[in-house]
Design an enzyme around this catalytic site. Structure first.
Site, PDB file in Angstrom:
ATOM      1  CG  HIS A  14      39.123  36.244  36.364  1.00 48.97           C
ATOM      2  ND1 HIS A  14      39.215  37.615  36.424  1.00 48.97           N
ATOM      3  CD2 HIS A  14      38.769  35.858  37.619  1.00 48.97           C
ATOM      4  CE1 HIS A  14      38.938  38.041  37.642  1.00 48.97           C
ATOM      5  NE2 HIS A  14      38.665  36.997  38.379  1.00 48.97           N
ATOM      6  CB  CYS A  33      42.004  36.598  42.398  1.00 50.32           C
ATOM      7  SG  CYS A  33      40.554  37.360  43.111  1.00 50.32           S
ATOM      8  CG  HIS A  39      37.986  33.037  40.979  1.00 56.04           C
ATOM      9  ND1 HIS A  39      39.328  33.243  40.759  1.00 56.04           N
ATOM     10  CD2 HIS A  39      37.408  34.261  40.959  1.00 56.04           C
ATOM     11  CE1 HIS A  39      39.552  34.542  40.638  1.00 56.04           C
ATOM     12  NE2 HIS A  39      38.402  35.192  40.740  1.00 56.04           N
ATOM     13  CG  HIS A  41      34.125  37.327  39.365  1.00 55.90           C
ATOM     14  ND1 HIS A  41      34.053  37.648  40.703  1.00 55.90           N
ATOM     15  CD2 HIS A  41      35.438  37.134  39.104  1.00 55.90           C
ATOM     16  CE1 HIS A  41      35.271  37.651  41.212  1.00 55.90           C
ATOM     17  NE2 HIS A  41      36.137  37.335  40.268  1.00 55.90           N
ATOM     18  CG  ASP A  79      27.346  34.916  29.014  1.00 55.29           C
ATOM     19  OD1 ASP A  79      27.607  34.978  30.232  1.00 55.29           O
ATOM     20  OD2 ASP A  79      26.270  34.469  28.568  1.00 55.29           O
ATOM     21  CG  HIS A  80      28.156  30.793  30.200  1.00 55.00           C
ATOM     22  ND1 HIS A  80      27.306  31.874  30.240  1.00 55.00           N
ATOM     23  CD2 HIS A  80      27.665  29.904  31.092  1.00 55.00           C
ATOM     24  CE1 HIS A  80      26.349  31.648  31.121  1.00 55.00           C
ATOM     25  NE2 HIS A  80      26.546  30.471  31.651  1.00 55.00           N
ATOM     26  CD  GLU A 124      36.530  40.898  39.742  1.00 52.82           C
ATOM     27  OE1 GLU A 124      37.246  40.806  38.735  1.00 52.82           O
ATOM     28  OE2 GLU A 124      36.979  41.086  40.885  1.00 52.82           O
TER      29      GLU A 124
HETATM   30 NI    NI Z   1      38.146  37.169  40.393  1.00 53.83          NI
END
Ligand code: NI
Length: 141
Positions: A14, A33, A39, A41, A79-80, A124
């Site tokens: 995100h 962020c 980036h 998580h 996911d992904h 996160e």
């Molecule tokens: Ni983040």
């Protein structure tokens, strides 16, 4: 009253930014962020349902059914994925852990059968997590 929890994991990317902010205000507000290309998580989500123990089964609900519901409604969709663009129910929101937990609740709560959604806990990172228990109000600044 008893509480039963299922833990699930997903990986996603995100970028935190508000399109109404200037580049400088986004940078000040979201820091790392706000990286333009995003980036990732490794998220961990714990979904807790509350209810009474059914005398004939000894269970609140079938955990396999809860796992299936959360997988189909949330995990397969996030996911992904890039949370800013790939997920219809996350469109138009800033994909912070807070907002993700609220949206996950809004998706799951009406579909849950057997027991009542009590809490969504979303990690996160190992040290940063949020807890949502419903009934969020719009924040007014
Ligand atoms: Ni983040």
């Amino acid at each position: 009253m008893i509480f039963i929890t299922r833990r699930l994991e997903f990986c996603a990317s995100h970028r935190l930014y508000n399109p109404e902010f200037s580049d400088q205000k986004n940078e000040e507000t979201f820091g790392l962020c706000n990286n333009p290309n995003g980036h990732g998580h490794n998220y961990v989500m714990e979904v807790t349902v509350k209810g009474d123990v059914h005398p004939e089964t000894g269970m609140v609900l079938d955990l396999k059914a809860l796992k299936k519901l959360v997988n189909e409604e949330i995990i397969l969709k996030v996911d992904h994925k890039n949370l800013n663009v790939d997920v219809p129910f996350l469109k138009e929101i800033i994909p912070t852990a807070e907002n993700l937990a609220i949206q996950f609740w809004n998706v799951l709560e009406p579909k849950l059968t057997g027991g009542e959604l009590y809490e969504i806990k979303l990690y996160e990172s190992e040290r940063n997590f949020v807890i949502y228990r419903g009934n969020s109000r719009e924040r007014v600044d």
